[in-house]
Enzyme design. Structure first.
Site, PDB file in Angstrom:
ATOM      1  N   MET A  30      58.537 -65.089  19.147  1.00  9.34           N
ATOM      2  CA  MET A  30      57.347 -65.783  18.649  1.00  9.34           C
ATOM      3  C   MET A  30      57.678 -67.250  18.369  1.00  9.34           C
ATOM      4  O   MET A  30      56.947 -67.931  17.635  1.00  9.34           O
ATOM      5  CB  MET A  30      56.819 -65.107  17.378  1.00  9.34           C
ATOM      6  CG  MET A  30      56.356 -63.678  17.623  1.00  9.34           C
ATOM      7  SD  MET A  30      55.071 -63.159  16.487  1.00  9.34           S
ATOM      8  CE  MET A  30      55.897 -63.360  14.923  1.00  9.34           C
ATOM      9  N   HIS A  34      65.750 -69.882  16.162  1.00 12.68           N
ATOM     10  CA  HIS A  34      66.957 -70.163  15.383  1.00 12.68           C
ATOM     11  C   HIS A  34      68.131 -69.495  16.089  1.00 12.68           C
ATOM     12  O   HIS A  34      67.966 -68.923  17.176  1.00 12.68           O
ATOM     13  CB  HIS A  34      66.782 -69.666  13.938  1.00 12.68           C
ATOM     14  CG  HIS A  34      66.303 -68.242  13.840  1.00 12.68           C
ATOM     15  ND1 HIS A  34      67.061 -67.164  14.240  1.00 12.68           N
ATOM     16  CD2 HIS A  34      65.113 -67.727  13.418  1.00 12.68           C
ATOM     17  CE1 HIS A  34      66.383 -66.054  14.044  1.00 12.68           C
ATOM     18  NE2 HIS A  34      65.195 -66.356  13.564  1.00 12.68           N
ATOM     19  N   HIS A  37      67.699 -65.987  17.644  1.00 17.11           N
ATOM     20  CA  HIS A  37      67.053 -65.952  18.957  1.00 17.11           C
ATOM     21  C   HIS A  37      68.026 -66.433  20.047  1.00 17.11           C
ATOM     22  O   HIS A  37      68.099 -65.856  21.137  1.00 17.11           O
ATOM     23  CB  HIS A  37      65.835 -66.880  18.986  1.00 17.11           C
ATOM     24  CG  HIS A  37      64.734 -66.521  18.036  1.00 17.11           C
ATOM     25  ND1 HIS A  37      64.445 -67.265  16.921  1.00 17.11           N
ATOM     26  CD2 HIS A  37      63.836 -65.499  18.040  1.00 17.11           C
ATOM     27  CE1 HIS A  37      63.418 -66.744  16.282  1.00 17.11           C
ATOM     28  NE2 HIS A  37      63.034 -65.652  16.928  1.00 17.11           N
ATOM     29  N   GLY A 147      66.556 -57.959  18.527  1.00 12.57           N
ATOM     30  CA  GLY A 147      67.518 -58.117  17.446  1.00 12.57           C
ATOM     31  C   GLY A 147      67.581 -56.886  16.554  1.00 12.57           C
ATOM     32  O   GLY A 147      66.548 -56.292  16.236  1.00 12.57           O
TER      33      GLY A 147
HETATM   34  P1  AMP Z   1      60.549 -63.036  16.457  1.00  9.12           P
HETATM   35  O1  AMP Z   1      60.447 -64.402  17.064  1.00  9.12           O
HETATM   36  O2  AMP Z   1      60.721 -63.047  14.979  1.00  9.12           O
HETATM   37  O3  AMP Z   1      59.503 -62.100  16.974  1.00  9.12           O
HETATM   38  O4  AMP Z   1      61.930 -62.450  16.994  1.00  9.12           O
HETATM   39  C1  AMP Z   1      62.210 -62.370  18.364  1.00  9.12           C
HETATM   40  C2  AMP Z   1      63.462 -61.565  18.555  1.00  9.12           C
HETATM   41  O5  AMP Z   1      64.543 -62.185  17.864  1.00  9.12           O
HETATM   42  C3  AMP Z   1      63.322 -60.147  17.976  1.00  9.12           C
HETATM   43  O6  AMP Z   1      63.936 -59.237  18.871  1.00  9.12           O
HETATM   44  C4  AMP Z   1      64.078 -60.250  16.680  1.00  9.12           C
HETATM   45  O7  AMP Z   1      64.618 -59.018  16.240  1.00  9.12           O
HETATM   46  C5  AMP Z   1      65.192 -61.216  17.067  1.00  9.12           C
HETATM   47  N1  AMP Z   1      65.776 -61.827  15.870  1.00  9.12           N
HETATM   48  C6  AMP Z   1      65.109 -62.398  14.841  1.00  9.12           C
HETATM   49  N2  AMP Z   1      65.967 -62.788  13.882  1.00  9.12           N
HETATM   50  C7  AMP Z   1      67.215 -62.441  14.312  1.00  9.12           C
HETATM   51  C8  AMP Z   1      68.529 -62.574  13.772  1.00  9.12           C
HETATM   52  N3  AMP Z   1      68.750 -63.120  12.585  1.00  9.12           N
HETATM   53  N4  AMP Z   1      69.568 -62.104  14.497  1.00  9.12           N
HETATM   54  C9  AMP Z   1      69.367 -61.519  15.705  1.00  9.12           C
HETATM   55  N5  AMP Z   1      68.139 -61.380  16.281  1.00  9.12           N
HETATM   56  C10 AMP Z   1      67.084 -61.831  15.593  1.00  9.12           C
END
Ligand code: AMP
Length: 293
Positions: A30, A34, A37, A147
């Site tokens: 999304m 950081h 990602h 993640g």
């Molecule tokens: P999001 O943008 O929050 O939807 O996350 C996108 C992907 O990044 C998802 O698969 C999350 O689980 C992964 N993710 C988010 N934070 C972390 C983190 N701290 N370490 C590893 N993967 C992450």
């Protein structure tokens, strides 16, 4: 690196890239990227010939009371991180492109989506499973990277892919943390500097349970209470749930085994924070099948 905003442009770009052969790895996000990602993008880069990422703040996984409108959207920063991580193609659609009027179909993983996060955010996971299915249908990746940070999400997506015979392998990558242990999250920017310091207590709780586990403690109640008491040292953290669960079913375990997962969710002010840790020695965890790690 190419950036495309429409589904036909994405399919066309992929068809061109695929004509030289090789497999496609995919990292759905999304945005507000950081190092967590980036670690998924790097895993993708090393496992696949072509790396695709998507950046889409998916409205259907937010409840009306949640932070959809204020969710950060730093486009240039995000694209620069994708490029530096070796992404070949970024799919960056607008909401109308993904959800034209008249849509009536959703994908629901019924049991797993009702537990833990799903009991609090009741429509969240059907938003996730529907958008991830749509993205899989657009990108057609051989491997997709998620993640461990969002443990329940990756468990649900594994179940979805299995139940619907979606031809993609799910890989789960380790949680990337700040130096004080706080799991990186796009939502950490909502925290004040005081809250940011308090939030690290969640990992303190998980680490204390891990330490007990490594000393031989196997009672889920004791492990759970250890997490609760450590987290409660900071009364600003209001616990939604703490549980010791099976990594596949997410059901509470009476006799936890290596690979069991400690789940925590808290509220800090108006920000929800989730985290988890797999229980086991490094050797035990390495010996597990990758689906359980
Ligand atoms: P999001 O943008 O929050 O939807 O996350 C996108 C992907 O990044 C998802 O698969 C999350 O689980 C992964 N993710 C988010 N934070 C972390 C983190 N701290 N370490 C590893 N993967 C992450």
């Amino acid at each position: 690196m190419q950036v495309v905003e429409t589904i036909p442009a994405c399919r066309q770009a992929l068809a061109k890239l695929r004509q030289f052969g090789g497999n496609v790895g995919f990292v759905p996000t999304m945005g507000a990227l950081h190092r967590g990602h980036v670690s998924l993008m790097e895993a993708c880069r090393s496992a696949a010939d072509l790396s695709v990422a998507s950046i889409f703040v998916n409205p259907t996984q937010f409840a009306p009371t949640e932070d959809l409108s204020r969710y950060p959207r730093p486009r240039e920063h995000d694209l620069a991180l994708c490029e530096a991580a070796g992404v070949d193609l970024v799919f960056y659609p607008q909401v109308d492109e993904m959800y034209p009027p008249g849509g009536e179909t959703t994908v629901v993983v019924s049991g797993l989506s009702t537990r833990w996060e799903g009991s609090i955010r009741t429509t969240h996971f059907q938003g996730v499973t529907t958008v991830v299915t749509k993205l899989f249908n657009i990108v057609c990746p051989e491997i997709a990277f998620f993640g461990q940070k969002d443990f329940q999400q990756q468990a649900i997506l594994r179940r979805m892919v299995r139940d619907l015979d979606q031809p993609v392998e799910i890989r789960t990558c380790a949680t990337i943390r700040e130096p004080d242990g706080l799991a990186m999250s796009s939502r950490n920017v909502y925290l004040t500097s005081e809250q940011r310091e308090i939030a690290a207590q969640i990992y303190q709780g998980l680490s204390a349970a891990e330490k007990l586990w490594l000393q031989g403690e196997r009672s889920p109640g004791t492990l759970q209470r250890e997490i609760e008491s450590r987290v409660s040292l900071r009364p600003e953290l209001s616990i939604d749930y703490v549980a010791i669960v099976d990594p596949g079913t997410l059901l509470p375990l009476e006799a936890p085994h290596p690979g069991a997962v400690a789940l925590v969710a808290c509220k800090l002010g108006s920000t929800r924070l989730i985290d988890n840790l797999l229980l086991g020695t490094a050797a035990e965890l390495l010996a597990l099948p990758t689906t359980a790690r």
